[in-house]
Design an enzyme around this catalytic site. Sequence first.
Site, PDB file in Angstrom:
ATOM      1  N   HIS B  56      -9.366   6.741 -11.425  1.00 18.37           N
ATOM      2  CA  HIS B  56      -9.117   6.503  -9.883  1.00 18.37           C
ATOM      3  C   HIS B  56     -10.382   6.804  -9.128  1.00 18.37           C
ATOM      4  O   HIS B  56     -10.660   6.029  -8.127  1.00 18.37           O
ATOM      5  CB  HIS B  56      -8.218   7.539  -9.615  1.00 18.37           C
ATOM      6  CG  HIS B  56      -7.521   7.431  -8.193  1.00 18.37           C
ATOM      7  ND1 HIS B  56      -6.685   6.634  -8.090  1.00 18.37           N
ATOM      8  CD2 HIS B  56      -7.787   8.143  -6.937  1.00 18.37           C
ATOM      9  CE1 HIS B  56      -6.197   6.676  -6.711  1.00 18.37           C
ATOM     10  NE2 HIS B  56      -7.016   7.577  -6.079  1.00 18.37           N
ATOM     11  N   GLU B 100      -4.529   1.004  -0.010  1.00 13.37           N
ATOM     12  CA  GLU B 100      -4.744   1.935  -1.204  1.00 13.37           C
ATOM     13  C   GLU B 100      -3.233   2.312  -2.004  1.00 13.37           C
ATOM     14  O   GLU B 100      -2.190   2.046  -0.972  1.00 13.37           O
ATOM     15  CB  GLU B 100      -5.281   3.183  -0.847  1.00 13.37           C
ATOM     16  CG  GLU B 100      -5.869   4.071  -1.891  1.00 13.37           C
ATOM     17  CD  GLU B 100      -6.717   5.195  -1.100  1.00 13.37           C
ATOM     18  OE1 GLU B 100      -8.018   5.035  -1.196  1.00 13.37           O
ATOM     19  OE2 GLU B 100      -6.157   6.267  -0.897  1.00 13.37           O
ATOM     20  N   HIS B 102      -0.406   4.268  -4.020  1.00 14.80           N
ATOM     21  CA  HIS B 102       0.165   5.765  -4.279  1.00 14.80           C
ATOM     22  C   HIS B 102       1.336   5.349  -5.285  1.00 14.80           C
ATOM     23  O   HIS B 102       2.517   5.915  -4.928  1.00 14.80           O
ATOM     24  CB  HIS B 102       0.458   6.464  -2.874  1.00 14.80           C
ATOM     25  CG  HIS B 102       0.040   7.596  -3.121  1.00 14.80           C
ATOM     26  ND1 HIS B 102       0.473   8.749  -2.468  1.00 14.80           N
ATOM     27  CD2 HIS B 102      -1.315   8.345  -3.782  1.00 14.80           C
ATOM     28  CE1 HIS B 102      -0.246  10.155  -2.780  1.00 14.80           C
ATOM     29  NE2 HIS B 102      -1.356   9.377  -3.368  1.00 14.80           N
ATOM     30  N   ARG B 123      -5.970   8.505   7.061  1.00 15.01           N
ATOM     31  CA  ARG B 123      -7.218   9.295   7.170  1.00 15.01           C
ATOM     32  C   ARG B 123      -8.695   8.320   6.885  1.00 15.01           C
ATOM     33  O   ARG B 123      -9.499   8.601   7.576  1.00 15.01           O
ATOM     34  CB  ARG B 123      -6.910  10.517   6.102  1.00 15.01           C
ATOM     35  CG  ARG B 123      -6.623  11.513   7.033  1.00 15.01           C
ATOM     36  CD  ARG B 123      -6.668  12.971   6.130  1.00 15.01           C
ATOM     37  NE  ARG B 123      -6.262  12.624   4.606  1.00 15.01           N
ATOM     38  CZ  ARG B 123      -5.137  12.664   4.238  1.00 15.01           C
ATOM     39  NH1 ARG B 123      -4.212  12.863   4.911  1.00 15.01           N
ATOM     40  NH2 ARG B 123      -4.863  12.724   2.939  1.00 15.01           N
ATOM     41  N   GLN B 321      -2.851  17.681   1.653  1.00 16.39           N
ATOM     42  CA  GLN B 321      -3.226  16.848   2.462  1.00 16.39           C
ATOM     43  C   GLN B 321      -3.788  17.179   4.115  1.00 16.39           C
ATOM     44  O   GLN B 321      -3.753  18.236   4.441  1.00 16.39           O
ATOM     45  CB  GLN B 321      -2.056  15.918   2.751  1.00 16.39           C
ATOM     46  CG  GLN B 321      -1.413  15.565   1.531  1.00 16.39           C
ATOM     47  CD  GLN B 321      -2.164  14.204   1.093  1.00 16.39           C
ATOM     48  OE1 GLN B 321      -1.996  13.103   1.596  1.00 16.39           O
ATOM     49  NE2 GLN B 321      -2.999  14.221  -0.254  1.00 16.39           N
ATOM     50  N   ASN B 538      -9.042  -0.743  -3.540  1.00 10.81           N
ATOM     51  CA  ASN B 538      -8.845   0.132  -4.385  1.00 10.81           C
ATOM     52  C   ASN B 538      -8.256  -0.331  -5.478  1.00 10.81           C
ATOM     53  O   ASN B 538      -7.603  -1.402  -5.463  1.00 10.81           O
ATOM     54  CB  ASN B 538      -7.561   0.975  -3.504  1.00 10.81           C
ATOM     55  CG  ASN B 538      -6.855   1.908  -4.722  1.00 10.81           C
ATOM     56  OD1 ASN B 538      -5.660   1.752  -4.631  1.00 10.81           O
ATOM     57  ND2 ASN B 538      -7.336   3.002  -5.066  1.00 10.81           N
ATOM     58  N   SER B 540      -6.002   0.229  -9.061  1.00  6.14           N
ATOM     59  CA  SER B 540      -4.877   1.290  -9.655  1.00  6.14           C
ATOM     60  C   SER B 540      -4.527   0.651 -11.133  1.00  6.14           C
ATOM     61  O   SER B 540      -3.986  -0.311 -11.244  1.00  6.14           O
ATOM     62  CB  SER B 540      -3.797   1.220  -8.724  1.00  6.14           C
ATOM     63  OG  SER B 540      -2.680   1.896  -9.635  1.00  6.14           O
TER      64      SER B 540
END
Lengths: 229, 745
Positions: B56, B100, B102, B123, B321, B538, B540
């Site tokens: 990651h 991104e 998750h 963020r 977080q 990103n 994954s």
Amino acid sequence: MKTAVITFPGSNRQQDVMRALQQATGTAPAAVWHGDHELPAGTDLVVLPGGFSYGDYLRCGAIAGHAEIMTAVRAHAARGGYVLGICNGFQILVESGLLPGILMRNAGLRFICKMQHLQVATQNSDFTSLYKKGQVIKVCIAHGEGNYMADEHTITALEEQDRVAFRYCHADGTRTLGANPNGSINDIAGILSENRRVLGMMPHPENLIEDIMGGTDGRGLFASLAKAA
Amino acid sequence: MTSDTRKSDWNNPDITPDLVAQHGLKPDEYERILALIGRAPSLTELGIFSAMWNEHCSYKSSRLHLKGLPTKAPWVIQGPGENAGVIDIGDGLACIFKMESHNHPSFIEPYQGATTGVGGILRDVFTMGARPIACLNALRFGDPSHPRTRHLVSGVVAGIGGYGNSFGVPTVGGQVGFHERYNGNILVNAMAVGIARSDEIFYSAATGVGNPIVYLGSKTGRDGIHGATMASAEFDDASEEKRPTVQVGDPFAEKLLLEACLELMKTGSVIAIQDMGAAGLTCSAVEMGAKGNLGIELNLEHVPCREDGMTAYEMMLSESQERMLMVLDPAKREQAEAVFRKWALDFAVIGHTTDTLRFVIKHHGEVMADLPIKELGDEAPLYDRPYEETVPQAELDARKVPNTLSNRDALLKLLASSELCSKRWVWEQYDHLILGNTVQQPGGDAAIVRVEDGPKALALTSDVTPRYCEANPFEGGKQAVVEAWRNITAVGGLPLAITDNLNFGNPERPHAMGQFVGCLKGIGAACEALDFPVVSGNVSLYNETNGEGILPTPTIGGVGLLADYTKHATLAFKGEGQIIVLIGHTRGHLGQSIWLKEIAGQEKGAPPPVDLALERKTGDAIRPLIQAGDLTTVHDLSDGGLAVALAEMVMAGGIGAQIDALPQGIPVHAALFGEDQARYVAAVPGKSLKKLLQALDAAGVPHSAIGTTGGDALILPGEKPISVMELRNKHEGWLPKYMSGKDSA
């Protein structure tokens, strides 16, 4: 009309309502911080904007209802000043005792954001004077806890005193099944105080002030206020 | 500190092969660590290596191939390598964006997994100085009949809404798809888009020796320890036991952090700033130091903690977080601290920059880690994994596919399928109207969001067709990019750049690695041909459960620019008697189409080929007409082909259409449902037709008038009319019914 918009930690529609107020009054509203003790001198209208004050991790609006600035807002209302609470602002008004009743979780248990038609239930207020009674307007809603409820005595009083400002309805003004998005009693979307100077409403008129964003039906409310003082 | 003098206790155990394996490090990777530091690592150091060297964070399997992507254009201010990509949109403004995934956390705990996905990407955007103006997402769930699917949809959607709605950013677009290959591994890809002044962008490289390192935001707890390591392993049936590694999101704290950070940045006190995302304090501190060619020393006793007794190991690996790390201009400390006090957030000096190029962690004076900072990133393993190219599937002959339903019934069935049904149930749970700038809400080709008070607006979309990528990774990769480009074009936007979210299976399996390599080549070729560079992204990998990988899913998030938000097109028919024009070549390509899957019950054949030059030529001919205000009704053709596109245009406008001239020489069902690329449908009043046709002719783009708008039904050639109401009932009905649990699906 001199206006002020309060920002609580977690407020998030203050810019939207500031834009609507600026458009209607020609002047920028004062920005007031939740920790302030006083409203700017000469304030005619205080707006409690939408958002998730303090995260709304307790009952929505419960903490903001006790914020420092609310003492000044209560005093302003007691003097006969105008107070407008939209969405989270409405929740704060009922939590602070400025309006009766409570806003519960939506009947469908989900947050819902969509365009929504309202019936103007009374023209008799400085928030709705430029609308016609019974007029159908299109605004939007965006809330998870808008299901208005109060005891029978309160509801009777609200109805008898013509203090329901807006009701949810279909585009054609009917209030049949499916018109009410959150289960609110009597399809209530907004209510007035006894002196008709405090309005709490779940829908967002401030987001319907431009044709290209879906319509301008929200302008009437701000224009009514601008005319009042 | 050397391994022979260190006491072996619970906090500093011997580094056994088992312990190394628990940290997701392979034996040869551990050997690499030993060679690098010349001794056995401490437990904290082992944790740091595991955080920095997992897939990651290190991109160890993908780095080699990512290098091939085009990342440059004159309007690119910052390409991949920072928190997010930055492009110039003119007049001193920049657009900052990234997508991104998750995936793994969302499968284990859908609500919190999705919220923290949204929080993390927001963020990434505001840490660069941008105010977020829109979010998008791309969600893939398992088959609707799988017992977990409903629960996952419900939790993920509520989580995305729960975070974005409270944070106060409109969620304006996305995709939701279902396929059995995601039964054990759903995809949750979140994209955030923000706006900043192009001369006020903040980066992560530290500068200056002895500058304070400041911890900002929420306190550190024991949540999320080893989250990134989890995201770098495949799942098995015991994966639910990993629930404690999922973090918990607090959108309220993030909203405060946003406002505080933007205020802080105005004070001029920020030298460098980096959000604490995957691998928390470790990754953010190492990146700031390594990028700035500086060492970092942290004193962990100053880290604001949520609970007592946290060890160095826990603090370095926590993924709590809503936290940021910054290098502060010491002269402006008081101003900076006052901002954070106003917003009631933690502000703690926890270390300083050094000239040693070492990453030194002290806790109550004891050195817990002392590692070479550059090597932590630069010397991460890099793998050229063996891969197998996917054998392309043969072309499917449309004439040989049995057509069992009338085209009318087929269309209604498609509109009520899980892939093509209205996703209103989903996006009505997202506040898509906040900020008052949403010109095109969900349900269009691309969302349109006005920038401040205009006249500029952004066109935003997320796209990929996983079944195409599975059948032919190269063509599928190309198609994902061109669809994003086409969706932006269809609303009148000039496509500028993309962010890619590459979701694939286990890279240690040559087949999955081959899919990754193939898709990447396709993406690169399309980006090159369309001047549509990749500026952030990103990867994954390990999206696999019990040995079965997901469909290869390289989600493309596209950003385009409209110079004037009032000049745009939407897909809704806008008036009666308008001429409907089909633009592009229609060959009736049914291979890998939704029609083939839903009506013929087959998933086979080659996906539609993508002709990049034709795509560009076609889009470039249409866009100026929209921008000039001459064309206001346009729809891109994709899943479900022409028939589904027409139905969507009818439903959106509440105006019917009569279709009487379909492309000739191919079976009618292939003309209606084929998914040939580089196509659009437009509708124009008769008086504007000439202008449209002239522009298309001048560009050499084929077109044909296929019918007229009007009435309250869609009439396909030789079929009974389908009323607007029937179309809407089918289209809107499936998802709410499914989610209510009343339909066994």
